[in-house]
Enzyme design. Structure first.
Site, PDB file in Angstrom:
ATOM      1  N   LYS A  64      30.846  43.370  41.303  1.00  0.00           N
ATOM      2  CA  LYS A  64      32.021  42.877  41.907  1.00  0.00           C
ATOM      3  C   LYS A  64      31.993  43.624  43.403  1.00  0.00           C
ATOM      4  CE  LYS A  64      35.765  45.783  40.887  1.00  0.00           C
ATOM      5  NZ  LYS A  64      37.216  46.190  40.615  1.00  0.00           N
TER       6      LYS A  64
ATOM      7  N   LYS B  48      35.055  53.765  36.536  1.00  0.00           N
ATOM      8  CA  LYS B  48      35.295  54.844  37.822  1.00  0.00           C
ATOM      9  C   LYS B  48      35.151  56.319  37.530  1.00  0.00           C
ATOM     10  CE  LYS B  48      38.535  52.148  40.349  1.00  0.00           C
ATOM     11  NZ  LYS B  48      40.014  52.219  40.985  1.00  0.00           N
TER      12      LYS B  48
ATOM     13  N   LYS C  89      35.514  48.223  47.361  1.00  0.00           N
ATOM     14  CA  LYS C  89      35.586  49.294  48.647  1.00  0.00           C
ATOM     15  C   LYS C  89      34.632  50.532  48.159  1.00  0.00           C
ATOM     16  CE  LYS C  89      40.084  48.219  48.248  1.00  0.00           C
ATOM     17  NZ  LYS C  89      41.666  48.320  48.552  1.00  0.00           N
TER      18      LYS C  89
HETATM   19  P1  TYM Z   1      42.611  46.969  44.186  1.00  0.00           P
HETATM   20  O1  TYM Z   1      43.305  47.593  45.298  1.00  0.00           O
HETATM   21  O2  TYM Z   1      41.277  47.396  43.544  1.00  0.00           O
HETATM   22  O3  TYM Z   1      42.642  45.454  44.479  1.00  0.00           O
HETATM   23  C1  TYM Z   1      43.736  44.657  45.150  1.00  0.00           C
HETATM   24  C2  TYM Z   1      43.749  43.207  44.579  1.00  0.00           C
HETATM   25  O4  TYM Z   1      42.196  42.381  44.813  1.00  0.00           O
HETATM   26  C3  TYM Z   1      41.599  42.033  43.893  1.00  0.00           C
HETATM   27  N1  TYM Z   1      40.167  42.094  43.970  1.00  0.00           N
HETATM   28  C4  TYM Z   1      39.361  41.526  43.896  1.00  0.00           C
HETATM   29  N2  TYM Z   1      39.604  39.920  43.610  1.00  0.00           N
HETATM   30  C5  TYM Z   1      38.147  39.361  43.666  1.00  0.00           C
HETATM   31  N3  TYM Z   1      37.216  39.712  43.800  1.00  0.00           N
HETATM   32  C6  TYM Z   1      36.829  41.161  43.908  1.00  0.00           C
HETATM   33  N4  TYM Z   1      35.422  41.522  44.293  1.00  0.00           N
HETATM   34  C7  TYM Z   1      38.128  41.922  43.964  1.00  0.00           C
HETATM   35  N5  TYM Z   1      38.150  43.145  44.286  1.00  0.00           N
HETATM   36  C8  TYM Z   1      39.480  43.624  44.246  1.00  0.00           C
HETATM   37  C9  TYM Z   1      42.285  42.776  42.606  1.00  0.00           C
HETATM   38  O5  TYM Z   1      42.025  42.201  41.325  1.00  0.00           O
HETATM   39  C10 TYM Z   1      43.753  43.075  42.957  1.00  0.00           C
HETATM   40  O6  TYM Z   1      44.209  41.894  42.359  1.00  0.00           O
HETATM   41  N6  TYM Z   1      45.251  48.445  40.050  1.00  0.00           N
HETATM   42  C11 TYM Z   1      45.249  47.327  41.174  1.00  0.00           C
HETATM   43  C12 TYM Z   1      46.409  47.674  42.198  1.00  0.00           C
HETATM   44  C13 TYM Z   1      47.792  47.720  41.595  1.00  0.00           C
HETATM   45  C14 TYM Z   1      48.540  46.375  41.081  1.00  0.00           C
HETATM   46  C15 TYM Z   1      49.379  47.053  40.481  1.00  0.00           C
HETATM   47  C16 TYM Z   1      48.237  45.156  40.770  1.00  0.00           C
HETATM   48  C17 TYM Z   1      48.527  48.757  41.207  1.00  0.00           C
HETATM   49  N7  TYM Z   1      49.635  48.244  40.684  1.00  0.00           N
HETATM   50  C18 TYM Z   1      50.620  46.165  39.787  1.00  0.00           C
HETATM   51  C19 TYM Z   1      48.902  44.283  40.500  1.00  0.00           C
HETATM   52  C20 TYM Z   1      50.244  44.826  39.935  1.00  0.00           C
HETATM   53  C21 TYM Z   1      43.890  47.789  41.951  1.00  0.00           C
HETATM   54  O7  TYM Z   1      43.403  48.723  42.078  1.00  0.00           O
HETATM   55  O8  TYM Z   1      43.873  46.757  42.983  1.00  0.00           O
END
Ligand code: TYM
Length: 333
Positions: free
Chosen positions: A194, A111, A197
Site C-alpha cells: 500500500k 509495523k 508515509k
Molecule cells: P493513517 O493515518 O495511516 O491513514 C489515514 C486514513 O487514510 C487511509 N489510508 C489509505 N487509503 C487508501 N490507500 C492507502 N494507501 C491508504 N493509506 C492510508 C487510512 O485507511 C485512513 O482512513 N489508525 C488510523 C488513524 C485513526 C483512526 C481512528 C481512523 C486513529 N483513530 C479512528 C478512524 C477512526 C491510521 O493510522 O490512519
C-alpha cells in the site's frame, strides 16, 4: 442519528492514499452528517517522533485537511491530545479488550516487524486507543481506507464486550465506510504494497505538497509493465501496477474502475500516464496552493484546532461521565 468519526496520523505528508481513501470522503460527508475529524497525535507517538517535527506535521496536516475542503465551521476538526477523554477511555478498553484479539492485528505485526520485543507498548495497544477515539463520541460510522478494517472490527468487538460485561446497551457498534476505487491506493514502486508515509522512497507516493513537475516525474517513473492497457477487468489479473494506476485515475476522476478501463483500453502506458498526470495535477494543485496560504498563518490554524477541541470535549465529556458511572468510578465532588 448517524455520527461520523475519523482520524488520521500527523506523521509526514498527507499522501494520495490518505486523500482518496479518507479525506476526500470526509469532504463529501460533511453536508449530510455530524462529523468529527481528528488528527491523532497520540497514535503518532507510538513510534518515535521528533517533537518539533510532530508540531510542524500536525499543522501541515490540518492545513491539508482544510485545503481539501473540510469546513471547520460545519465539522469538528481537532487534535487528539487536546481531548484527554481519548486516553482515559483507551485505558478502560485496555481492560476490556483481550490480549488474543490484539495478537491478531496485522498492522502491529507489519509495523513492529522482526524486532517485536523492541516495539513500544503503545504500538501494541494502539487499536484500543482507536476504539476509544470512535466510542468516546458514540460514533456510528467511520470512513476509512481498507487497511483500517481489522481495527474497526476490534472496535465493534470491544463495544460489544463492554456492553455485555456491564449489562448495558451503551456503545453503538460502529460501522466502517470503505468507499470505491480510492480505498486501497498502492505504492507507485510496487503494486502489491500500500502507498504509505513510512515507505522509504518518496517515489512510491504522491504527496499533497508535490508540485506539478514532481507529480509528472513520479508517474513517469511509476512501475508499469510492457503491455498495452487491457480491455476488461479480467485483463488486469497479475498486473497490480496497471490495476493501481487505473484505480487512481478512476478515483481522481470520480469514475468506476470499469469506466477507466474502457477509456484507456489498448492505450500504451505512456499515453495513459500523461493523462493521469494532467488529472492529478488538476485535482491536487489547488489543494497545495491553498495549503501554502493557510500555513503562512499558523496562529489561525491553532485557533481553529482549539475551537475544534472545545467542541469535541463538549460531546465526549458527558459520554465519559456515564462511562465512569457504569464502570463504578467515584464522581469527583
Ligand atoms: P493513517 O493515518 O495511516 O491513514 C489515514 C486514513 O487514510 C487511509 N489510508 C489509505 N487509503 C487508501 N490507500 C492507502 N494507501 C491508504 N493509506 C492510508 C487510512 O485507511 C485512513 O482512513 N489508525 C488510523 C488513524 C485513526 C483512526 C481512528 C481512523 C486513529 N483513530 C479512528 C478512524 C477512526 C491510521 O493510522 O490512519
Amino acid at each position: 442519528m448517524n455520527r461520523i468519526f475519523s482520524g488520521i496520523q500527523p506523521t509526514g505528508n498527507l499522501h494520495l492514499g490518505n486523500y482518496l481513501g479518507a479525506v476526500r470522503n470526509w469532504v463529501r460527508m460533511q453536508n449530510e452528517y455530524e462529523c468529527i475529524f481528528c488528527m491523532v497525535d497520540l497514535h503518532a507517538i507510538t513510534v518515535w517522533q521528533d517533537p518539533a517535527e510532530l508540531r510542524r506535521s500536525t499543522r501541515e496536516l490540518a492545513a491539508a485537511i482544510l485545503a481539501s475542503g473540510v469546513d471547520p465551521k460545519k465539522n469538528t476538526l481537532f487534535v487528539q491530545s487536546q481531548n484527554p477523554d481519548h486516553a482515559q477511555l483507551a485505558w478502560i478498553f485496555n481492560c476490556v479488550a483481550r490480549l488474543g484479539w490484539l495478537n491478531r492485528m496485522t498492522q502491529f505485526k507489519d509495523k513492529a516487524g522482526k524486532d517485536r520485543e523492541n516495539a513500544s507498548v503503545g504500538l501494541y495497544a494502539y487499536p484500543n486507543l482507536m476504539s476509544a477515539d470512535i466510542l468516546a463520541y458514540k460514533a456510528t460510522h467511520v470512513p476509512v481506507g481498507e487497511d483500517q478494517k481489522q481495527h474497526l472490527e476490534l472496535a465493534r468487538d470491544t463495544a460489544q464486550k463492554f456492553n455485555n460485561d456491564f449489562g448495558v446497551e451503551f456503545f453503538p457498534l460502529p460501522e466502517p465506510i470503505i468507499q470505491g476505487a480510492g480505498a486501497r491506493v498502492m505504492s507507485l514502486r510496487d503494486g502489491s504494497k500500500k502507498m504509505s508515509k513510512s515507505e522509504e522512497s518518496d517515489y512510491s507516493r504522491i504527496n499533497m505538497t508535490d508540485d506539478a513537475d514532481t507529480i509528472a516525474l513520479k508517474f513517469r517513473k511509476a512501475k508499469s509493465d510492457p503491455d498495452a492497457l487491457p480491455e476488461t477487468a479480467a485483463g488486469l489479473e497479475g498486473r497490480p501496477e496497471a490495476a493501481n494506476l487505473l484505480g487512481i485515475y478512476a478515483a481522481l476522476s470520480d469514475r468506476t474502475r470499469d469506466e477507466a478501463i474502457a477509456q484507456f483500453a489498448g492505450k500504451t502506458f505512456s499515453e495513459f500516464k500523461k493523462e493521469l498526470t494532467d488529472l492529478a495535477v488538476a485535482v491536487l494543485s489547488p489543494i497545495s496552493t491553498e495549503m501554502k496560504r493557510l500555513l503562512a498563518d499558523p496562529a489561525q490554524i491553532d485557533a481553529i484546532l482549539s475551537e475544534g477541541a472545545h467542541r469535541a470535549r463538549a460531546v465526549s465529556n458527558p459520554i465519559m461521565a456515564e462511562v465512569q458511572e457504569i464502570v463504578g468510578f467515584l464522581k469527583a465532588q
